[in-house]
Design a protein around this motif. Structure first.
Motif, PDB file in Angstrom:
ATOM      1  N   THR A  84     -30.351  45.515  37.584  1.00 23.80           N
ATOM      2  CA  THR A  84     -31.383  46.934  36.145  1.00 23.80           C
ATOM      3  C   THR A  84     -31.513  47.875  36.793  1.00 23.80           C
ATOM      4  O   THR A  84     -32.826  48.623  35.975  1.00 23.80           O
ATOM      5  CB  THR A  84     -32.376  45.603  36.294  1.00 23.80           C
ATOM      6  OG1 THR A  84     -33.332  45.309  37.454  1.00 23.80           O
ATOM      7  CG2 THR A  84     -32.262  44.030  35.524  1.00 23.80           C
ATOM      8  N   ASP A  85     -31.738  48.498  38.135  1.00 26.41           N
ATOM      9  CA  ASP A  85     -32.159  50.020  38.002  1.00 26.41           C
ATOM     10  C   ASP A  85     -31.573  50.960  36.974  1.00 26.41           C
ATOM     11  O   ASP A  85     -29.743  50.911  36.953  1.00 26.41           O
ATOM     12  CB  ASP A  85     -31.909  50.115  39.441  1.00 26.41           C
ATOM     13  CG  ASP A  85     -32.548  51.918  39.965  1.00 26.41           C
ATOM     14  OD1 ASP A  85     -32.617  52.478  39.467  1.00 26.41           O
ATOM     15  OD2 ASP A  85     -33.037  51.730  41.003  1.00 26.41           O
ATOM     16  N   ASP A  86     -32.192  51.893  36.435  1.00 28.92           N
ATOM     17  CA  ASP A  86     -31.608  52.923  35.625  1.00 28.92           C
ATOM     18  C   ASP A  86     -30.865  54.340  35.976  1.00 28.92           C
ATOM     19  O   ASP A  86     -30.977  54.805  35.811  1.00 28.92           O
ATOM     20  CB  ASP A  86     -32.461  52.839  34.623  1.00 28.92           C
ATOM     21  CG  ASP A  86     -33.119  53.366  33.938  1.00 28.92           C
ATOM     22  OD1 ASP A  86     -33.956  53.394  35.401  1.00 28.92           O
ATOM     23  OD2 ASP A  86     -34.313  53.320  33.316  1.00 28.92           O
ATOM     24  N   GLN A  90     -29.548  42.253  43.148  1.00 26.60           N
ATOM     25  CA  GLN A  90     -30.505  41.384  42.400  1.00 26.60           C
ATOM     26  C   GLN A  90     -31.662  42.169  43.201  1.00 26.60           C
ATOM     27  O   GLN A  90     -31.983  42.615  43.580  1.00 26.60           O
ATOM     28  CB  GLN A  90     -30.937  41.478  41.041  1.00 26.60           C
ATOM     29  CG  GLN A  90     -32.082  42.116  40.416  1.00 26.60           C
ATOM     30  CD  GLN A  90     -32.340  43.228  39.784  1.00 26.60           C
ATOM     31  OE1 GLN A  90     -31.256  43.993  39.852  1.00 26.60           O
ATOM     32  NE2 GLN A  90     -33.953  42.971  39.351  1.00 26.60           N
ATOM     33  N   PRO A 107     -30.349  54.323  39.606  1.00 29.21           N
ATOM     34  CA  PRO A 107     -30.069  53.913  41.133  1.00 29.21           C
ATOM     35  C   PRO A 107     -29.794  55.211  42.119  1.00 29.21           C
ATOM     36  O   PRO A 107     -29.026  56.189  42.432  1.00 29.21           O
ATOM     37  CB  PRO A 107     -29.177  52.898  41.662  1.00 29.21           C
ATOM     38  CG  PRO A 107     -28.414  52.778  39.913  1.00 29.21           C
ATOM     39  CD  PRO A 107     -29.644  53.862  38.377  1.00 29.21           C
ATOM     40  N   SER A 120     -32.269  45.652  43.612  1.00 27.53           N
ATOM     41  CA  SER A 120     -32.272  46.169  42.047  1.00 27.53           C
ATOM     42  C   SER A 120     -31.102  46.172  41.867  1.00 27.53           C
ATOM     43  O   SER A 120     -31.487  47.170  39.770  1.00 27.53           O
ATOM     44  CB  SER A 120     -33.818  46.524  41.769  1.00 27.53           C
ATOM     45  OG  SER A 120     -35.111  46.039  42.593  1.00 27.53           O
ATOM     46  N   GLN A 142     -28.594  52.226  47.939  1.00 26.33           N
ATOM     47  CA  GLN A 142     -28.903  50.962  47.078  1.00 26.33           C
ATOM     48  C   GLN A 142     -27.333  51.257  47.546  1.00 26.33           C
ATOM     49  O   GLN A 142     -26.826  49.579  47.896  1.00 26.33           O
ATOM     50  CB  GLN A 142     -29.330  50.802  45.972  1.00 26.33           C
ATOM     51  CG  GLN A 142     -30.631  51.393  45.690  1.00 26.33           C
ATOM     52  CD  GLN A 142     -31.746  51.766  44.256  1.00 26.33           C
ATOM     53  OE1 GLN A 142     -31.485  52.532  43.869  1.00 26.33           O
ATOM     54  NE2 GLN A 142     -31.426  50.996  43.331  1.00 26.33           N
ATOM     55  N   CYS A 194     -26.109  54.547  36.717  1.00 24.46           N
ATOM     56  CA  CYS A 194     -25.842  53.159  37.281  1.00 24.46           C
ATOM     57  C   CYS A 194     -24.723  51.617  37.741  1.00 24.46           C
ATOM     58  O   CYS A 194     -23.492  52.143  37.386  1.00 24.46           O
ATOM     59  CB  CYS A 194     -26.611  52.815  35.600  1.00 24.46           C
ATOM     60  SG  CYS A 194     -27.957  53.588  35.332  1.00 24.46           S
TER      61      CYS A 194
END
Length: 169
Positions: free
Chosen positions: A112-114, A105, A116, A109, A120, A52
């Motif tokens: 908030t991505d748990d 974001q 990734p 994202s 990304q 994360c």
């Protein structure tokens, strides 16, 4: 937009921590039916573990004088957290770190991505990624993406009439 002192590195870290309380590092949560995130990610070429943004770090190169007249500050090299990378790019280029956080974001994202995927981080801000072609490999990597995006914001400010989308229009 240009208030680079709006957040300290610790405030950035605290904000990132508040957005993802628990990272699914091993991809144990269910993605669909009985398929785990790890199984799904591996099937797409992105196996666990997942990191994360709040826990992300990488080795950063030194940037002397920002490498550009757009970014006048230097950045020291070494292993740095995502929060420190965001802060350093914001300071070097005189951009509000909140702007960079919103961009991370909006594009991937990452805030908030748990769980990734590495892709990304590779194209974290979308810098060098036109809508009509693949991303330019020259700009891959989290640090590179954040720094180049901060520099691009300064480029837009320095050359406001060179772009199709202009402030106030």
């Amino acid at each position: 937009f240009f208030n680079s002192s709006s957040m300290s590195p610790q405030q950035i870290q605290n904000f990132l921590n508040s957005k993802v309380t628990s990272c699914d590092t091993n991809g144990q949560k269910i993605y669909s039916g009985s398929t785990t995130r790890a199984q799904y990610g591996a099937s797409r070429g992105y196996p666990a573990p997942y990191t994360c943004l709040k826990d992300y770090s990488q080795n950063v190169p030194s940037v002397v004088n920002g490498g550009s007249d757009l970014c006048k500050g230097s950045i020291s090299g070494g292993v740095k957290s995502a929060a420190s990378i965001i802060y350093d790019a914001a300071q070097a280029c005189g951009i509000n770190p909140q702007v960079l956080i919103v961009l991370l974001q909006k594009e991937q994202s990452l805030v908030t991505d748990d769980w990734p995927w590495s892709i990304q981080y590779r194209s974290a801000t979308g810098y060098g990624c036109p809508d009509t072609a693949p991303c330019d490999t020259e700009y891959y990597g989290f640090f590179n993406q954040v720094y180049q995006a901060a520099k691009a914001f300064r480029r837009y400010e320095a050359n406001p009439t060179l772009f199709n989308y202009r402030a106030g229009r």
